[in-house]
Design a protein around this motif. Structure first.
Motif, short mmCIF file in Angstrom:
data_model
loop_
_atom_site.label_atom_id
_atom_site.label_comp_id
_atom_site.label_asym_id
_atom_site.label_seq_id
_atom_site.Cartn_x
_atom_site.Cartn_y
_atom_site.Cartn_z
N ALA A 1 -5.54 -0.87 2.54
CA ALA A 1 -5.70 -2.12 1.81
C ALA A 1 -6.99 -2.13 1.01
N ILE A 2 -8.08 -1.67 1.62
CA ILE A 2 -9.36 -1.65 0.93
C ILE A 2 -9.34 -0.66 -0.22
N SER A 3 -8.74 0.51 0.01
CA SER A 3 -8.64 1.52 -1.04
C SER A 3 -7.86 0.98 -2.23
N THR A 4 -6.76 0.28 -1.94
CA THR A 4 -5.93 -0.27 -3.01
C THR A 4 -6.66 -1.37 -3.76
N GLU A 5 -7.30 -2.27 -3.01
CA GLU A 5 -7.98 -3.42 -3.61
C GLU A 5 -9.16 -2.98 -4.47
N LEU A 6 -9.94 -2.03 -3.95
CA LEU A 6 -11.15 -1.61 -4.65
C LEU A 6 -10.92 -0.43 -5.58
N ARG A 7 -9.64 0.02 -5.63
CA ARG A 7 -9.27 1.14 -6.51
C ARG A 7 -10.19 2.36 -6.27
N LEU A 8 -10.21 2.77 -5.03
CA LEU A 8 -11.09 3.87 -4.65
C LEU A 8 -10.52 5.24 -5.03
N GLY A 9 -9.33 5.25 -5.52
CA GLY A 9 -8.74 6.53 -5.90
C GLY A 9 -7.53 6.86 -5.11
N ASP A 10 -6.68 7.75 -5.63
CA ASP A 10 -5.49 8.15 -4.93
C ASP A 10 -5.87 8.98 -3.71
N VAL A 11 -5.20 8.71 -2.62
CA VAL A 11 -5.44 9.48 -1.41
C VAL A 11 -4.18 10.16 -0.94
N GLY A 12 -3.16 10.06 -1.69
CA GLY A 12 -1.90 10.69 -1.30
C GLY A 12 -0.88 10.47 -2.39
N LEU B 1 -5.48 9.66 13.64
CA LEU B 1 -4.12 9.27 13.27
C LEU B 1 -3.97 9.29 11.76
N ARG B 2 -2.77 9.61 11.29
CA ARG B 2 -2.48 9.51 9.85
C ARG B 2 -1.16 8.80 9.66
N VAL B 3 -1.08 8.05 8.59
CA VAL B 3 0.17 7.36 8.25
C VAL B 3 0.47 7.58 6.78
N GLN B 4 1.75 7.72 6.48
CA GLN B 4 2.22 7.83 5.10
C GLN B 4 2.90 6.52 4.75
N LEU B 5 2.35 5.82 3.75
CA LEU B 5 2.86 4.50 3.37
C LEU B 5 3.61 4.58 2.05
N ASP B 6 4.65 3.76 1.94
CA ASP B 6 5.48 3.77 0.73
C ASP B 6 5.82 2.37 0.27
N GLY B 7 4.83 1.47 0.33
CA GLY B 7 5.05 0.12 -0.17
C GLY B 7 6.05 -0.65 0.67
N GLU C 1 0.83 -1.21 0.00
CA GLU C 1 0.00 0.00 0.00
C GLU C 1 0.86 1.26 0.00
N ARG C 2 0.41 2.25 -0.76
CA ARG C 2 1.09 3.54 -0.84
C ARG C 2 0.07 4.67 -0.68
N GLY C 3 0.50 5.73 -0.04
CA GLY C 3 -0.36 6.89 0.06
C GLY C 3 -0.52 7.37 1.50
N LEU C 4 -1.40 8.32 1.67
CA LEU C 4 -1.67 8.93 2.97
C LEU C 4 -3.05 8.47 3.43
N PHE C 5 -3.10 7.87 4.62
CA PHE C 5 -4.35 7.30 5.12
C PHE C 5 -4.58 7.72 6.57
N TYR C 6 -5.86 7.74 6.93
CA TYR C 6 -6.26 8.21 8.25
C TYR C 6 -6.99 7.10 9.02
N ALA C 7 -7.04 7.29 10.34
CA ALA C 7 -7.81 6.39 11.19
C ALA C 7 -8.43 7.18 12.33
N ILE C 8 -9.60 6.73 12.76
CA ILE C 8 -10.27 7.29 13.93
C ILE C 8 -10.46 6.16 14.93
N ASP C 9 -10.13 6.43 16.17
CA ASP C 9 -10.29 5.43 17.24
C ASP C 9 -11.22 6.02 18.28
N LEU C 10 -12.47 5.55 18.30
CA LEU C 10 -13.47 6.04 19.24
C LEU C 10 -13.85 4.91 20.18
N GLY C 11 -13.56 5.09 21.47
CA GLY C 11 -13.84 3.99 22.38
C GLY C 11 -14.22 4.40 23.78
#
Length: 487
Positions: A473-484, A109-115, A92-102
């Motif tokens: 992973a889901i964005s990459t698999e389903l080709r949801l578009g570039d996010v970063g 949180l954000r992470v920058q991935l580079d394969g 996976e490559r790109g910029l992705f976010y996460a929300i943790d509500l508990g």
């Protein structure tokens, strides 16, 4: 670990010599008096987890898992499908976010991935307290507050050195929602245990996030386990096994199932008077029986109940019953872990915790040894039962025998499979004796031929990084578009 034989000898040296042995489990239940050494001996026996019992419990877990898959929503194990059609691969490559509500705080949180070459280039998170009026208000108030915080967080990505695209372009987010959700698809579901009428989508269980976090680095990760305040597990399953999935992926595709194993119940479980009392006094009697024997929320309370019974029936702390010991949850699992970790010859740490938490200032060495051993018995039982649960999952996916050929591979695949168990939670991370007991029990159950093919590893922050990796992973698999954009 202090054995019963050695402990009895030490107790005799400290004034309990010649103690009667008429203290049995029936006496314990009927509050008949007995001496500390006899009480301890019978409590140890009632809590015993010999390897053959553990194997039977593991098989019962595997059977219940299959029943849960075959009869959705009708069994103790809910076997909730996540509808994930992919897990992180490391590509996976790109910029992705996460929300943790508990709870009272939520995290972005954000992470920058580079394969596989760069993996996680950069990550950042913030934790924000949720105002009380928002927590008790409408869903519009809550999610409006979350959205505003997220927008502010996203707007700073360029300033902090993250590779990004235009602010008006879509970002992909993974949402960890630490409440039960009945998912109907990967980004849709309904809450089944929140009474305020909220409507949540894109929910990621923190156990699933733990597995995803490990899977990103290791393709052999097949099981995710939480051993903390509460306990749960998930595992990789064939998508075709999910009967309630109306349009599952290809037959060979894999998904993740959230077991909700805390609700596992079996007559095989070695329950004691302390477990029965804890369950009866809980807010959910007859439910989460497995979690109540292994979860960090409960181990300290089991310890308190045993020590209270000993104080009443054996005079463990003298003629007076310590008042603090009568208050539920006055002893916590961190207290238990601290005492269990005492390696001083006089058990000074045990004495300090007894004074601090129970209010008994002066104790004999014999008393401190009894308290230490009760901690040991409870921790060992909980850890070994956790191991039985894990081996039950391995049994379900055929990764604990027959050359460990997985039902998740083709029939012609004769390669011995390696399996990684991703674990998060304070019991595994911060309670060394609990962890060691669990790992030793797994080796006993699997035997020498297979134990070397199964590895447990700490997988932290599944609710944060794990959720972001799933979004990637889901964005990459389903080709949801570039996010970063990465260079």
């Amino acid at each position: 670990m202090i054995t019963t034989q050695k402990l009895t000898g030490d107790l005799a040296d400290d004034g309990w010599k010649g103690a009667s042995d008429d203290c049995n489990m029936e006496n314990l239940k009927n509050s008949e008096s007995c001496d500390p050494s006899s009480f301890l001996r019978h409590f140890r026996k009632s809590s015993a987890t010999p390897v053959m019992l553990l194997r039977h419990i593991a098989q019962a877990m595997a059977t219940e898992m299959q029943e849960g898959l075959d009869h959705p929503g009708e069994r103790k194990l809910k076997m909730l499908p996540t509808y994930l059609e992919c897990l992180p691969t490391g590509n996976e490559r790109g910029l992705f976010y996460a929300i943790d509500l508990g709870g009272t705080n939520f995290r972005v949180l954000r992470v920058q991935l580079d394969g596989k070459e760069g993996r996680i280039l950069k990550q950042e998170s913030i934790q924000v307290p949720i105002p009380q009026e928002v927590m008790t208000g409408s869903s519009k108030d809550l999610f409006g507050f979350l959205a505003k915080t997220i927008v502010q967080f996203v707007s700073r990505e360029a300033d902090l050195g993250f590779e990004c695209v235009a602010l008006n372009q879509k970002r992909d987010i993974g949402f960890t929602f630490s409440f039960p959700v009945n998912q109907t698809k990967v980004n849709g579901g309904s809450i089944n245990a929140w009474t305020k009428g909220f409507s949540i989508s894109d929910g990621v269980n923190d156990t699933v996030g733990t597995l995803a976090q490990c899977r990103y680095w290791n393709d052999d990760a097949m099981v995710g386990v939480i051993l903390g305040t509460g306990s749960n597990a998930c595992y990789v399953e064939r998508a075709a096994a999910i009967s309630c999935w109306s349009s599952p992926p290809e037959a060979d595709d894999l998904t993740v199932v959230n077991i909700e194993w805390g609700n596992f119940c079996s007559e095989l479980l070695p329950r004691t008077f302390a477990d029965e009392g804890l369950d009866a006094d809980s807010l959910n009697p007859g439910q989460q029986e497995f979690e109540k024997m292994i979860g960090g929320m409960y181990l300290g309370e089991i310890l308190r109940r045993v020590l209270l019974k000993m104080a009443e029936d054996t005079g463990l702390f003298g003629s007076e019953i310590p008042e603090r010991l009568t208050k539920p949850f006055s002893l916590l699992t961190p207290h238990m872990s601290t005492m269990h970790g005492d390696d001083t010859s006089s058990l000074e740490v045990v004495g300090s915790v007894i004074e601090e938490a129970i209010g008994v200032k002066y104790t004999t060495l014999a008393t401190r040894k009894v308290v230490y051993d009760v901690c040991d018995i409870i921790a060992e039982r909980g850890a070994r039962l956790s191991a039985a649960g894990i081996v039950g999952i391995l049994t379900k996916i055929n990764r604990c025998g027959d050359l460990m050929l997985s039902c998740l591979t083709t029939p012609n695949d004769t390669e011995v499979k390696k399996t990684v168990i991703a674990i998060d939670g304070s019991l595994y991370e911060k309670y060394p004796k609990f962890r060691n007991y669990m790992e030793d029990a797994m080796k006993e159950m699997l035997g020498e031929d297979y134990a070397n093919n199964v590895t447990t590893t700490l997988s932290k922050d599944g609710s944060g990084v794990g959720a972001a990796l799933l979004a990637a992973a889901i964005s990459t698999e389903l080709r949801l578009g570039d996010v970063g954009v990465t260079k």
